[in-house]
Write an enzyme that holds these catalytic residues in place. Structure first.
Site: not given
Length: 848
Positions: A86, A464
């Site tokens: 680059e 219950s």
């Protein structure tokens, strides 16, 4: 000379014009130039990550995948690959590279094509942080000036670090850390030279040069990168050639999820989004550490899955998924292509039935593998008729399967078996009773098929499971574990019900006056109603509110004694934790801390503690050595007290404390009764032994420090099991999301009998096995924790039939615990007939 002079003037004028143009351009774009000093404090957008308490990644949210890295943590060859490709003169120019510009222009003039870019790494940073990618002259001018400013503000290494962390590299990966993970499933330090070159070649065109979708182009670009590295001397010829010979091995790797726990991750995500908003939550780089323990979470998911499969298989086989062929079998490629249209989940895979013998079948998976299903993996598949009825047990594999069918299969840990997608729902949640930390949370069988979190969102009738709280209210009014409550039909219905409500036992059997401990252990309905009547409806509702239940969910009638309130599993496990921790109502929480990307803690949990505040030590102001010795002795004694009773004294000046809603003594006594739910009582060798409703837990978990309670609602629409040991409380619920559906019954022919045996689904049978398996695995390897009676608890030997004191030491008696002052004072007499106890008028009113 005259021509030279004119030429000089012309060049000088052009130079002045150029300078003037640059100055003019600078002042023209100056108002639009950003403040590059923000790069000093730049915050890279990183995804939200959610972890377990032990650091396992659970989930990741956010459009951009980024793993910010320090420059020193990035391999030098990878940095060199970017620079060589680059911006070879990166460390030499001041933001723009005149030589590079001239070179690019020369190439363009010579070829007529733009084959070489002139953007430096600094210019790319400027573009990525501050500008769009629009190809205009003004944008390019801005890019140049911003680049010059950046070079004045930051060092080359700082610019390069921003670049390699910000650059887009395809597949939603930003920066080299994310790219290494996405393409190779590696840390950057693990990449090979060839892999680094692939990544370094991506900035030019992340989509068209992508090594996943365009391997040929990616390879060509990789070779260009390697060539440039070789030309500038970063790699030698041998390294260059070896990298050229390497194949393109990239493939997509999602986020490396260590622990799949989608329900808790959704809760964490929702929490942060609600607090910070989506944009900040998804891009701010926050790490949420939940309270979930990865090992326990895996145990919970396995237990819930196995339990749901077991229920589903008890109720029969609903048949094939689809028919792939009828007469002529398809080719392998056609079969696998069709199977791949159905995704595998929860351990199940789609498969095609290839052949069926008498008691085996051969199937093919989506990968083209052939698997044999043994008879043990097929024989469960009785035909499903309804949830209450199943067909006869198959005798041959051909009764169940035929070639050409697409079915589900799974490996149950021992062998491959026929399977199917369960329709029933379930939830499991456990928490630390001492501070409310949620250790496991499974909101359903499959998040893939339903994101509905039943732990926090599903309000279901409690059944219950409510009875321990009913008896807690009665004990605070004076009942004891030895109190006799009449186990007889209730003849005075509750007129507030609108109709004659006459609760019945299940099974419909009555045994006369029975001790409270037995009534709770055996979940005797009429005893619970009478205990509620003794405490009073208002007091009972107040007690339930103390345990954390919403008053709006509590009906003001006697059905409350049998569990008519609708509550969430999280509320239930929180309430049961009160018994486990000595009477404190902790606040459940699931987020331990929230950190920023750099590890700074922005939120830390401060849970409510189930204990009493530690007494602050007095300040020493005297130099008297005897006072110092006395202080040290006092401190040592306090430390010993803490060690002896660390469950009740803890915390510091910054701690939050849970309210103590019932006494430690009541919590201990209810826990004792809940142990009888699992372990039963009496002496089996003398014929006086009896089981609690959860006797299977004793056989599976095999620990004496567990207590629990089953729960079943009318018509078995909801089943529960909630229980705990001193370190972990857990609730399991099983039912259908559609409230109208019953869990039904299981029927079978026992020992060749003609008539079928039918057994209803219930808490112990339906939810209990999930609790048993989880607690067995969760507590494996941990020592049993004996629960010593707290101060204020005494024991006395009682007669089992009357609850009175006795001098006998045989099977008709046992020691029972009492809160001091509530123990019986009257001894049983020889004249009292244990089978026909006299009940005076006051007791008769109580029993009714």
């Amino acid at each position: 000379m005259k021509w030279l002079k004119r030429l000089f003037i012309a060049f000088f004028s052009l130079g002045l014009l150029g300078v003037a143009a640059i100055v003019a351009a600078y002042f023209y774009v100056l108002p639009d130039l950003p403040d590059v000093t923000t790069l000093k404090t730049v915050k890279l957008q990183t995804p939200l990550r959610i972890y377990s308490s032990d650091g396992k990644l659970i989930s990741q949210f956010g459009e951009k995948r980024r793993i910010p890295l320090k420059l020193e943590d990035i391999p030098k060859p990878l940095l060199q690959a970017f620079i060589a490709t680059e911006d070879a003169r990166f460390y030499e120019h001041k933001g723009i590279d005149p030589i590079g510009i001239i070179r690019a222009a020369s190439v363009m003039l010579a070829t007529g094509e733009k084959k070489q870019g002139a953007s430096t790494i600094t210019m790319q940073v400027a573009r990525n942080f501050f500008l769009t990618r629009d190809k205009t002259i003004i944008r390019k001018v801005k890019e140049i000036f911003i680049s010059i400013h950046i070079e004045q503000l930051l060092t080359k290494d700082e610019i390069l670090e921003l670049y390699v962390n910000r650059i887009y590299l395809g597949q939603r990966a930003y920066g080299v850390g994310a790219a290494a993970q996405v393409y190779y499933g590696k840390e950057v330090g693990e990449l090979t030279l060839a892999e680094m070159a692939v990544i370094a070649g991506l900035p030019k065109a992340p989509s068209t040069l992508n090594p996943i979708t365009s391997k040929t182009r990616a390879k060509a670009r990789r070779n260009v990168v390697l060539m440039r590295m070789n030309e500038v001397g970063y790699i030698n010829s041998a390294e260059y050639q070896a990298a050229l010979d390497s194949p393109i091995t990239a493939k997509y790797h999602g986020a490396v999820i260590d622990l799949y726990a989608p329900y808790i991750s959704e809760m964490a995500r929702d929490y942060l989004v609600e607090k910070l908003g989506e944009e900040e939550a998804y891009t701010g780089g926050y790490d949420i550490y939940t309270t979930v323990d990865s090992k326990l979470q895996l145990d919970a998911q396995k237990a819930l899955r196995n339990n749901v499969y077991a229920y589903d298989e008890r109720h029969g086989y609903r048949g094939r998924v689809k028919e792939l062929w009828t007469t002529t079998a398809l080719e392998t490629e056609e079969i696998t292509a069709k199977l791949k249209q159905t995704g595998a989940f929860q351990g199940m895979q789609p498969a095609a039935v290839m052949t069926v013998d008498e008691q085996t079948a051969t199937v093919m998976t989506a990968k083209g593998e052939t698997i044999e299903l043994p008879w043990d993996g097929i024989k469960w598949a009785r035909r499903f008729i309804t949830n209450k009825r199943q067909g006869k047990a198959p005798k041959l594999a051909t009764d169940v399967l035929k070639p050409g069918e697409q079915v589900w299969i799974r490996n149950n840990g021992s062998f491959w078996q026929l399977s199917q997608v369960p329709l029933v729902a379930s939830a499991l949640v456990s928490l630390d009773p001492h501070d409310g930390a949620i250790r496991t949370l499974v909101g359903g069988f499959s998040f893939y098929t339903s994101q509905y979190n039943r732990v926090t969102q599903a309000k279901r009738q409690l059944g219950s499971n409510i009875k321990p709280f009913i008896y807690s209210a009665a004990m605070e009014k004076g009942y004891t574990l030895a109190t006799l409550i009449n186990n007889a039909p209730i003849n005075k219905p509750d007129t507030r019900q609108g109709t004659a409500w006459r609760p019945k036992n299940s099974p419909d059997v009555y045994g006369g006056p029975t001790r409270l401990r037995v009534g709770l252990a055996q979940s005797i309905n009429v005893m619970s109603v009478r205990a509620m009547r003794y405490a009073g409806l208002d007091a009972t509702i107040a007690e339930l509110v103390k345990f954390g239940f919403d008053p709006a969910d509590l009906p003001r009638n006697e059905s409350i004694a049998l569990g008519s309130p609708s509550v969430t599993p999280l509320q239930v496990v929180t309430a049961f934790s009160v018994f486990a921790n000595g009477g404190f109502l902790v606040e459940p929480y699931f987020i331990e801390r929230v950190e920023t990307a750099n590890g700074a803690i922005v939120e830390q949990a401060n849970p409510t503690l189930a204990c009493k505040p530690a007494v602050a030590e007095p300040l020493m102001t005297s130099d008297d050595p005897f006072a110092a010795m006395a202080h040290e002795l006092q401190a040592n004694n306090s430390e010993q007290d803490l060690q002896a009773d660390d469950a009740l004294i803890c915390g510091d000046a910054n701690s939050r404390y849970a309210p103590q809603i019932i006494s430690e003594q009541t919590a201990f006594l209810i826990t004792e009764a809940l142990k009888s739910v699992i372990w039963g009582g009496g002496d089996w060798s003398k014929g006086t032994g009896w089981n609690g409703t959860a006797w299977r837990a004793a056989r599976v978990v095999k620990r004496r420090d567990i207590a629990g309670k089953t729960g079943t609602t009318n018509e078995s629409r909801d089943t529960w099991f909630s229980g705990f040991n001193p370190k972990l409380a857990t609730t399991v619920w099983v039912g259908f999301d559609d409230h109208s559906q019953e869990l039904g019954r299981t029927s079978w022919n026992a020992n060749g009998a003609k008539d079928q045996i039918s057994l209803a689904e219930a808490g112990a049978k339906t939810a209990g096995p999930g609790w048993n398996e989880f607690m067995k695995d969760a507590l494996a390897g941990t020592p049993e924790i004996p629960m010593s009676p707290p101060e204020g608890i005494v024991s006395a030997r009682i007669d089992l039939a009357t609850g009175k004191l006795t001098r006998k030491t045989d099977h008709t008696s046992k020691f029972e615990y009492f809160i001091s002052g509530t123990e019986p004072t009257e001894y049983v007499t020889d004249q009292e007939d244990n089978s026909d106890i006299f009940i005076d008028k006051a007791e008769e009113d109580l029993f009714q």
